[in-house]
Write an enzyme that holds these catalytic residues in place. Structure first.
Site, PDB file in Angstrom:
ATOM      1  N   SER A  67      46.633  27.371  54.623  1.00 27.85           N
ATOM      2  CA  SER A  67      46.173  26.760  53.373  1.00 27.85           C
ATOM      3  C   SER A  67      45.094  25.700  53.526  1.00 27.85           C
ATOM      4  O   SER A  67      44.581  25.202  52.517  1.00 27.85           O
ATOM      5  CB  SER A  67      47.362  26.184  52.601  1.00 27.85           C
ATOM      6  OG  SER A  67      48.084  27.230  51.973  1.00 27.85           O
ATOM      7  N   LYS A 205      44.047  18.170  53.529  1.00 33.08           N
ATOM      8  CA  LYS A 205      44.763  19.395  53.128  1.00 33.08           C
ATOM      9  C   LYS A 205      45.652  19.839  54.280  1.00 33.08           C
ATOM     10  O   LYS A 205      45.232  19.840  55.437  1.00 33.08           O
ATOM     11  CB  LYS A 205      43.776  20.514  52.769  1.00 33.08           C
ATOM     12  CG  LYS A 205      44.472  21.772  52.250  1.00 33.08           C
ATOM     13  CD  LYS A 205      45.048  21.545  50.871  1.00 33.08           C
ATOM     14  CE  LYS A 205      45.973  22.685  50.456  1.00 33.08           C
ATOM     15  NZ  LYS A 205      47.295  22.619  51.142  1.00 33.08           N
ATOM     16  N   THR A 206      46.860  20.242  53.933  1.00 30.78           N
ATOM     17  CA  THR A 206      47.780  20.801  54.912  1.00 30.78           C
ATOM     18  C   THR A 206      47.641  22.317  54.956  1.00 30.78           C
ATOM     19  O   THR A 206      47.053  22.934  54.069  1.00 30.78           O
ATOM     20  CB  THR A 206      49.237  20.452  54.558  1.00 30.78           C
ATOM     21  OG1 THR A 206      49.498  20.888  53.218  1.00 30.78           O
ATOM     22  CG2 THR A 206      49.493  18.961  54.687  1.00 30.78           C
ATOM     23  N   GLY A 207      48.222  22.900  55.987  1.00 36.18           N
ATOM     24  CA  GLY A 207      48.272  24.355  56.111  1.00 36.18           C
ATOM     25  C   GLY A 207      49.492  24.746  56.913  1.00 36.18           C
ATOM     26  O   GLY A 207      49.939  23.994  57.785  1.00 36.18           O
TER      27      GLY A 207
END
Length: 267
Positions: A67, A205-207
């Site tokens: 993501s 942003k995380t993923g």
């Protein structure tokens, strides 16, 4: 701390401002060890054109972005008209989704903040393969491989990117240097603000690719930058993950390291 000049050619383009020097700080490894995590943290300081990491080899190894790809996906959507503007509402169709916070109408910022996969799959389908490939090439984003399906190539397909390439891309976005309109880059930057204090602002942003297995673990990311006074610090973290209980480590380790460097409060 040792200088890893040999990695410069491997992981950065010559035109990148953050390619002046790369060093390893092995002391950071204690934060990974304390949480029984195998991973990497890259921290780049804009004013000194320098980057530090705990593991230069892993920092140049490419992984599926999961993501974190919502950042370029949003920009590509805006550039192509798949997203009209930041006020566009992505309607929930009323059907059950994997996460409850996705089960509502969302605008761009909200969709990014809750990491609404269905919204960004819709955006990717509207962009289409030809335009998606064009922009990934223009952005020099990882291996730019969209194999595996237009609405899942960043989740379980062929797209790969390294931690070093992540910070390179983020630096270009911060500077409005991507081949996209300044207005759209500003929209995306605003959409990924995750913390704002009187001292600093975090864009991130995380993923998360899923846990995988012990022999073939998944990957968890946290990428972004911190604006503090006149200084900007770009960062990228990734780790192997075979147990969902370890997911908080992507932020806790990063926060401890940045706090130890006097960048943010935490740790």
């Amino acid at each position: 701390m040792k200088t890893i000049a040999a990695y410069l050619v491997l992981v950065f383009y010559a035109s990148t401002a953050l390619s002046e020097s790369i060093s390893e700080n092995l002391a950071w490894n204690k934060e990974f060890s304390s949480e029984s995590v195998h991973g990497v943290f890259v921290l780049c300081k804009s004013s000194s054109n320098s980057c530090t990491t705990n593991n230069a080899a892993r920092a140049s190894t490419a992984y599926i972005p999961a993501s974190t790809f919502k950042i370029p996906n949003a920009l590509i959507g805006l550039e192509t008209g798949a997203i009209k503007d930041e006020r566009q509402v992505f309607k929930w169709d009323g059907k059950p989704r994997a996460m409850k916070q996705w089960e509502k109408d969302l605008k761009l910022r909200g969709a990014i903040q809750v990491s609404a996969v269905p919204v960004f799959q819709q955006i990717a389908r509207e962009v289409g393969e030809i335009r998606m490939q064009k922009y990934l090439n223009l952005f020099s984003y990882g291996n730019a491989n969209i194999g595996g399906g237009i609405d899942k190539f960043w989740l379980e397909g062929q797209l790969r990117i390294s931690a070093f390439n992540q910070v390179k891309f983020l630096e270009s976005l911060y500077l409005n240097n991507l081949p996209a309109s300044k207005a759209n880059q500003l929209i995306v930057k605003e959409a990924i603000v995750t913390e704002a204090t009187p001292e600093y602002i975090v864009h991130s942003k995380t993923g998360y690719s899923g846990v995988g297995t012990e022999s073939s673990p998944g990957v968890a990311w946290w990428v972004g930058w911190v604006e503090k006074g006149t200084e900007v610090y770009f960062f990228a973290f990734n780790m192997d993950i075979d147990n969902e209980s370890k997911l908080p480590s992507r932020k806790s380790i990063s926060t401890k390291i940045m706090a130890s460097e006097g960048i943010i409060i935490g740790g």
